[in-house]
Design an enzyme around this catalytic site. Sequence first.
Site, PDB file in Angstrom:
ATOM      1  N   SER A  95       0.788  -1.238   0.004  1.00 52.01           N
ATOM      2  CA  SER A  95      -0.076  -0.136  -0.202  1.00 52.01           C
ATOM      3  C   SER A  95       0.816   1.192  -0.090  1.00 52.01           C
ATOM      4  O   SER A  95       0.320   2.261  -0.108  1.00 52.01           O
ATOM      5  CB  SER A  95      -0.905  -0.028   1.445  1.00 52.01           C
ATOM      6  OG  SER A  95      -0.131  -0.029   2.284  1.00 52.01           O
ATOM      7  N   GLY A  96       2.143   1.061   0.149  1.00 53.08           N
ATOM      8  CA  GLY A  96       3.189   2.403   0.259  1.00 53.08           C
ATOM      9  C   GLY A  96       2.921   2.996   1.950  1.00 53.08           C
ATOM     10  O   GLY A  96       3.469   4.123   1.857  1.00 53.08           O
ATOM     11  N   HIS A 126       2.449  15.903  15.342  1.00 55.42           N
ATOM     12  CA  HIS A 126       2.397  14.478  15.521  1.00 55.42           C
ATOM     13  C   HIS A 126       2.319  13.879  13.922  1.00 55.42           C
ATOM     14  O   HIS A 126       1.545  14.585  13.232  1.00 55.42           O
ATOM     15  CB  HIS A 126       1.272  14.056  16.310  1.00 55.42           C
ATOM     16  CG  HIS A 126       1.105  12.633  16.666  1.00 55.42           C
ATOM     17  ND1 HIS A 126       0.805  11.756  15.602  1.00 55.42           N
ATOM     18  CD2 HIS A 126       1.355  11.986  17.948  1.00 55.42           C
ATOM     19  CE1 HIS A 126       0.838  10.248  16.459  1.00 55.42           C
ATOM     20  NE2 HIS A 126       1.162  10.579  17.739  1.00 55.42           N
ATOM     21  N   PRO A 127       2.982  12.893  13.742  1.00 51.55           N
ATOM     22  CA  PRO A 127       2.992  12.376  12.235  1.00 51.55           C
ATOM     23  C   PRO A 127       1.634  12.073  11.954  1.00 51.55           C
ATOM     24  O   PRO A 127       1.244  12.200  10.789  1.00 51.55           O
ATOM     25  CB  PRO A 127       4.163  11.543  12.247  1.00 51.55           C
ATOM     26  CG  PRO A 127       4.377  10.901  13.729  1.00 51.55           C
ATOM     27  CD  PRO A 127       4.095  12.399  14.470  1.00 51.55           C
ATOM     28  N   HIS A 185       9.157  -6.993 -46.384  1.00 49.71           N
ATOM     29  CA  HIS A 185       9.681  -8.112 -46.281  1.00 49.71           C
ATOM     30  C   HIS A 185      11.059  -8.398 -46.474  1.00 49.71           C
ATOM     31  O   HIS A 185      11.863  -9.368 -46.748  1.00 49.71           O
ATOM     32  CB  HIS A 185       8.969  -9.407 -47.191  1.00 49.71           C
ATOM     33  CG  HIS A 185       7.629  -9.332 -47.194  1.00 49.71           C
ATOM     34  ND1 HIS A 185       6.643 -10.123 -46.316  1.00 49.71           N
ATOM     35  CD2 HIS A 185       6.481  -8.671 -48.252  1.00 49.71           C
ATOM     36  CE1 HIS A 185       5.593  -9.997 -46.724  1.00 49.71           C
ATOM     37  NE2 HIS A 185       5.166  -8.953 -47.647  1.00 49.71           N
ATOM     38  N   SER A 315      35.080  -0.180 -31.965  1.00 49.93           N
ATOM     39  CA  SER A 315      35.543  -1.567 -31.728  1.00 49.93           C
ATOM     40  C   SER A 315      36.991  -1.533 -30.948  1.00 49.93           C
ATOM     41  O   SER A 315      37.778  -0.619 -31.463  1.00 49.93           O
ATOM     42  CB  SER A 315      35.693  -2.339 -32.830  1.00 49.93           C
ATOM     43  OG  SER A 315      36.392  -3.687 -32.710  1.00 49.93           O
ATOM     44  N   LYS A 321      36.159   1.549 -37.050  1.00 47.66           N
ATOM     45  CA  LYS A 321      34.685   1.104 -37.249  1.00 47.66           C
ATOM     46  C   LYS A 321      33.716   2.130 -36.230  1.00 47.66           C
ATOM     47  O   LYS A 321      34.033   2.314 -35.226  1.00 47.66           O
ATOM     48  CB  LYS A 321      34.822  -0.332 -36.229  1.00 47.66           C
ATOM     49  CG  LYS A 321      33.217  -1.102 -36.804  1.00 47.66           C
ATOM     50  CD  LYS A 321      33.543  -2.624 -36.147  1.00 47.66           C
ATOM     51  CE  LYS A 321      32.374  -3.500 -36.742  1.00 47.66           C
ATOM     52  NZ  LYS A 321      31.389  -3.189 -36.139  1.00 47.66           N
TER      53      LYS A 321
END
Length: 463
Positions: A95-96, A126-127, A185, A315, A321
């Site tokens: 739920s996080g 208060h939290p 193709h 390379s 290259k």
Amino acid sequence: MRQENDSLGIVMVPEDKLFGAQTGRSKNFFSYGKELMPIEVIQALVKIKKCAAKANGDLQCLDAKRRDMIVAASDEILSGGLEEHFPLKVWQTGSGTQSNMNVNEVIANLAIKRHGGELGSKNPVHPNDHVNKSQSSNDVFPTAMHIAAVQSIKGSLIPALEHLQKNLDAKALEFSRDIKIGRTHLMDAVPMTLGQEFSGYSHQLRSCLERIGFSLTHLYELAIGGTAVGTGLNVPEGFVDKVIYYLRQETGEPFIPASNYFAALSNHDALVQAHGSLAVLACSLIKIATDLSFLGSGPRCGLGEIFFPENEPGSSIMPGKINPTQSEALQMVCSQVIGNNQSVIFSGTKGNFELNVMKPVIIYDFLQSVNLLSGAMRSFADYFVSGLKVNRGQLQQNVERSLMLVTALAPVLGYDKCSKIALKAFHENLSLKEACVSLGFLSEQEFDTHVVPGLMLGKRERE
């Protein structure tokens, strides 16, 4: 270390950290992995706390002093520099809740500290009672998910996608008169211009922009006000309208209350849909990046129709290259995004009864996809697409050698005779003109009249 308390007892936390007991417990019990809760989610949670404090203050559910303390602490966190106080991993309660409490604790302790109080005292802020007032983790966290998703899409993904699309548009214009052989193709087809090919890429991304924009509609709906199961228990009258008003002010986004809180808590279909549009974008980008890699393959023993920018040696053993490194990096990012899509889809199924319990991994994967795509698209545009050059000599040679130019003769000679011309030219290593004349179907002059690559590009290109 200092002592913090919660409903289960005493927890020791580092003296210099602003988080409290519940964050400490989460750190101990979910210590594995390196994936921290994204800072975008933390910032969204802090914005919710700030706006909730204002709303509660307006409704006289929170006194002015505590309201101002919470708002000031929130602003300080949003200004940056306090990221170390948010140490929790994605791997936690589904739920996080623990990240919600992490934010509650840090805001409360920061407010207390700034007013000369004792960390962990929960006095005067208060939290739970003050910072989390009129809220539940079950409505706050999904609200934060939507805020983070919207702001990341609009702040980084859409600008990066528009930037790449404009670069492709510019190349479509630059290459608008460069005739090449189309391929279906993986085999030779009729002529087109390189500009037409690039216009297809640009339009593909424009369609992706439209899909992503449409997905924002449902992300604007916020779950705040639903509290624990969607009934809105302990939410004062008028709170939802006020907190949404303040969130719109804070973010600049047109957020609205969820049309149904039970759905808003128990499923994340809006995020599943939005990430689906990111997966479509990833598919489009892989197609474009792959095409460009093949078009520039060689440079002498491949298609070699375009030249790549010479960004770095390709390379450690083969001198000189040059590889399509930006293309490869983009494709790896897209592979990760497609993998994330499967994770988001499965996590979206875990809305057991009234609450989805895979919220952290959904938003982690979502934001990772947005951030990776945003960076990769800008890099691809700036260091690859913008530096592409056309190899006109190779294009002309391929056009002249193509057997599929015979398609222009189909209205004149019919399908069967044209097939004979193409097969004779292929098996006997002749030009189409030589094969056509030797079969007695047309004279050289008649052939040249009908087979003109520049007239095979479609009406709009001819004009």
